[in-house]
Design an enzyme around this catalytic site. Sequence first.
Site, short mmCIF file in Angstrom:
data_model
loop_
_atom_site.label_atom_id
_atom_site.label_comp_id
_atom_site.label_asym_id
_atom_site.label_seq_id
_atom_site.Cartn_x
_atom_site.Cartn_y
_atom_site.Cartn_z
N ASP A 45 0.76 -1.15 -0.09
CA ASP A 45 -0.02 -0.13 0.11
C ASP A 45 0.91 1.27 -0.17
O ASP A 45 0.52 2.32 -0.72
CB ASP A 45 -1.07 0.10 1.09
CG ASP A 45 -1.94 -0.89 1.03
OD1 ASP A 45 -2.52 -0.96 -0.16
OD2 ASP A 45 -2.49 -1.61 1.98
N GLU A 117 -5.95 9.76 3.58
CA GLU A 117 -6.55 10.66 4.67
C GLU A 117 -5.96 11.84 4.79
O GLU A 117 -4.47 11.80 4.15
CB GLU A 117 -6.52 9.77 5.76
CG GLU A 117 -5.09 9.67 6.60
CD GLU A 117 -4.53 8.45 6.11
OE1 GLU A 117 -3.41 8.99 5.67
OE2 GLU A 117 -4.51 7.47 6.19
N ALA A 179 -7.22 9.73 20.10
CA ALA A 179 -7.24 9.69 21.54
C ALA A 179 -7.73 11.00 22.10
O ALA A 179 -6.96 12.05 22.62
CB ALA A 179 -5.61 9.75 21.98
P1 NAD Z 1 2.86 1.25 4.63
O1 NAD Z 1 2.68 0.31 3.38
O2 NAD Z 1 3.80 0.85 5.69
O3 NAD Z 1 1.41 1.49 5.18
C1 NAD Z 1 1.15 1.41 6.57
C2 NAD Z 1 0.08 0.42 6.76
O4 NAD Z 1 -1.39 0.99 6.28
C3 NAD Z 1 0.18 -1.11 5.96
O5 NAD Z 1 -0.24 -1.98 7.05
C4 NAD Z 1 -0.66 -1.00 4.81
O6 NAD Z 1 -1.17 -2.27 4.36
C5 NAD Z 1 -1.81 0.06 5.36
N1 NAD Z 1 -2.66 0.72 4.41
C6 NAD Z 1 -2.38 1.84 3.56
N2 NAD Z 1 -3.22 2.30 3.11
C7 NAD Z 1 -4.47 1.45 3.28
C8 NAD Z 1 -5.74 1.23 2.68
N3 NAD Z 1 -6.38 2.04 2.12
N4 NAD Z 1 -6.66 0.25 3.41
C9 NAD Z 1 -5.97 -0.57 4.02
N5 NAD Z 1 -4.58 -0.52 4.55
C10 NAD Z 1 -3.88 0.18 4.25
O7 NAD Z 1 3.44 2.45 4.19
P2 NAD Z 1 3.25 4.03 4.58
O8 NAD Z 1 3.91 4.77 3.86
O9 NAD Z 1 3.69 4.22 6.03
O10 NAD Z 1 1.63 4.34 4.52
C11 NAD Z 1 1.01 5.47 4.86
C12 NAD Z 1 -0.25 4.98 5.51
O11 NAD Z 1 0.00 4.41 6.54
C13 NAD Z 1 -1.16 6.32 5.73
O12 NAD Z 1 -1.91 6.79 4.64
C14 NAD Z 1 -1.89 5.79 6.94
O13 NAD Z 1 -3.16 5.44 6.53
C15 NAD Z 1 -1.14 4.49 7.48
N6 NAD Z 1 -0.76 4.65 8.84
C16 NAD Z 1 -1.27 3.96 9.60
C17 NAD Z 1 -1.36 4.03 11.19
C18 NAD Z 1 -2.03 3.06 12.02
O14 NAD Z 1 -2.81 2.29 11.42
N7 NAD Z 1 -1.75 3.11 13.30
C19 NAD Z 1 -0.53 4.85 11.51
C20 NAD Z 1 0.42 5.90 10.57
C21 NAD Z 1 -0.04 5.60 9.30
#
Ligand code: NAD
Length: 256
Positions: A45, A117, A179
């Site tokens: 992703d 987002e 939070a």
């Molecule tokens: P990444 O590939 O490590 O993504 C982080 C996680 O989010 C992975 O597990 C990925 O599969 C999942 N993900 C991303 N978009 C998704 C979607 N539309 N539906 C389902 N799962 C999805 O790479 P990154 O560069 O860190 O990605 C940025 C994204 O990470 C942000 O858009 C945010 O949504 C996500 N994120 C998640 C958290 C959390 O879940 N606590 C915290 C920070 C960021």
Amino acid sequence: MNFAIFNKENEKSEKLKEQIKERLLLSRLNIDEENPDVVIVIGGDGTFLKAVHHYMNKLDKVSFIGLRSGSLGFYYDFVMDDIDAFILSLKENAFTTSKHHLLECDINGNIIYALNEVRFENPFHTFACEVFINEEKLEKYQGSGLLVCNELGSTAYNKSLGGAVISNDLPLLQLTEIATIQNNVYHSLGSSLVLPNDTVLSFKGDFNKTVIGYDHLTIDSNHAQTIRVYASKKTITLLKPLNSSYIKTLTRSFVK
Ligand code: NAD
């Protein structure tokens, strides 16, 4: 039809890229990294988000399709074992198409776009802002932050925060709290709020010490006192196999 390949920078994805490239050329399909009709994304992703931002100025001409090289990937319907089916679909242009509005965020005149987002976060100090829905005040928020997603991003960070998963065929906005402080003095809604796609959300406060995150990126608050988030006119086109199913994607990604 012209193709570009955008891949994760690891050995597995590089190898897969070379394999796909060779198969495309053998099938007399063209490769054009600058002006593709279709971007083939290889990775997870995070790579998909990077690919979309890479081609952000060409989204009206470009469609995206994912070939997953790892174990996770919500934006991916094809996996490494499906290369034959993948190439055949490309040759025969046998896909279903879905279009989705990106999120647009106006920070003091700086416009940014997001696929998943937009979020405002301060993990160290209380983040406070007033929240307006179409200019009508909803609340004064106090907590670690707020997130706005669309249907595509509902399964990403939003889901980890307890927000609702929105079916990908429902173009909606969702406001989710991070939070939140809830006590005798400070109250906010305390649950995610799902809104129509034509809603404008405005946030008024001091964003100087806040991280403004959008997808995998961050941006300076630019001394903004008001930040607006809404569904953009900019859309993304996703290509999926003819037999793709949103429920199957949910099950494979989250249930088992
Ligand atoms: P990444 O590939 O490590 O993504 C982080 C996680 O989010 C992975 O597990 C990925 O599969 C999942 N993900 C991303 N978009 C998704 C979607 N539309 N539906 C389902 N799962 C999805 O790479 P990154 O560069 O860190 O990605 C940025 C994204 O990470 C942000 O858009 C945010 O949504 C996500 N994120 C998640 C958290 C959390 O879940 N606590 C915290 C920070 C960021």
